[in-house]
Design a protein around this motif. Structure first.
Motif, mmCIF file in Angstrom:
data_model
loop_
_atom_site.group_PDB
_atom_site.id
_atom_site.type_symbol
_atom_site.label_atom_id
_atom_site.label_comp_id
_atom_site.label_asym_id
_atom_site.label_seq_id
_atom_site.Cartn_x
_atom_site.Cartn_y
_atom_site.Cartn_z
ATOM 1 N N LEU A 18 -28.708 32.099 -44.409
ATOM 2 C CA LEU A 18 -28.399 33.127 -43.411
ATOM 3 C C LEU A 18 -27.010 32.956 -42.805
ATOM 4 O O LEU A 18 -26.484 33.890 -42.207
ATOM 5 N N ARG A 19 -26.416 31.791 -42.948
ATOM 6 C CA ARG A 19 -25.064 31.574 -42.412
ATOM 7 C C ARG A 19 -24.003 32.267 -43.250
ATOM 8 O O ARG A 19 -22.884 32.460 -42.791
ATOM 9 N N ALA A 24 -21.364 39.412 -48.582
ATOM 10 C CA ALA A 24 -21.381 38.649 -49.821
ATOM 11 C C ALA A 24 -22.763 38.574 -50.460
ATOM 12 O O ALA A 24 -22.912 38.029 -51.536
ATOM 13 N N ARG A 25 -23.769 39.130 -49.817
ATOM 14 C CA ARG A 25 -25.131 39.028 -50.332
ATOM 15 C C ARG A 25 -25.466 40.175 -51.267
ATOM 16 O O ARG A 25 -25.158 41.330 -51.002
ATOM 17 N N ASP A 29 -30.184 38.118 -53.548
ATOM 18 C CA ASP A 29 -30.068 37.088 -52.511
ATOM 19 C C ASP A 29 -30.943 37.424 -51.308
ATOM 20 O O ASP A 29 -31.602 36.552 -50.739
ATOM 21 N N GLU A 30 -30.950 38.678 -50.902
ATOM 22 C CA GLU A 30 -31.771 39.087 -49.766
ATOM 23 C C GLU A 30 -33.257 38.931 -50.076
ATOM 24 O O GLU A 30 -34.021 38.441 -49.248
ATOM 25 N N LYS A 31 -33.671 39.327 -51.270
ATOM 26 C CA LYS A 31 -35.078 39.184 -51.660
ATOM 27 C C LYS A 31 -35.479 37.720 -51.740
ATOM 28 O O LYS A 31 -36.575 37.345 -51.311
ATOM 29 N N LEU A 32 -34.600 36.888 -52.278
ATOM 30 C CA LEU A 32 -34.891 35.464 -52.369
ATOM 31 C C LEU A 32 -35.040 34.856 -50.981
ATOM 32 O O LEU A 32 -35.943 34.038 -50.740
ATOM 33 N N THR A 33 -34.205 35.249 -50.043
ATOM 34 C CA THR A 33 -34.310 34.759 -48.676
ATOM 35 C C THR A 33 -35.641 35.172 -48.056
ATOM 36 O O THR A 33 -36.302 34.371 -47.390
#
Length: 69
Positions: A18-19, A24-25, A29-33
């Motif tokens: 999240l930092r 850049a996401r 990346d969002e789904k993985l988070t």
């Protein structure tokens, strides 16, 4: 004991992810988070820490209800 260690590791990974800058996401990346956050929630929920986290909003709601009487 092992559950808490894995949960702490996942929380550290989530904070690290999240930092990063939002621009850049990618969608991946969002789904993985989101998946990592859900997994850490499942690991933390049955522990005493998770139960304490769940009890806090209930106690606040109970206090608000009693104060309104």
């Amino acid at each position: 004991m092992v559950t808490i260690n894995v949960a702490v590791l996942l929380v550290v990974i989530v904070i690290w992810r999240l930092r990063r800058r939002t621009e850049a996401r990618s969608r991946f990346d969002e789904k993985l988070t989101v998946v990592i956050v859900l997994a850490s929630g499942v690991l933390i929920a049955p522990t005493p820490v998770g139960e304490g986290i769940v009890n806090v909003p209930g106690q606040v709601a109970s206090g608000v209800t009693q104060a309104g009487r």
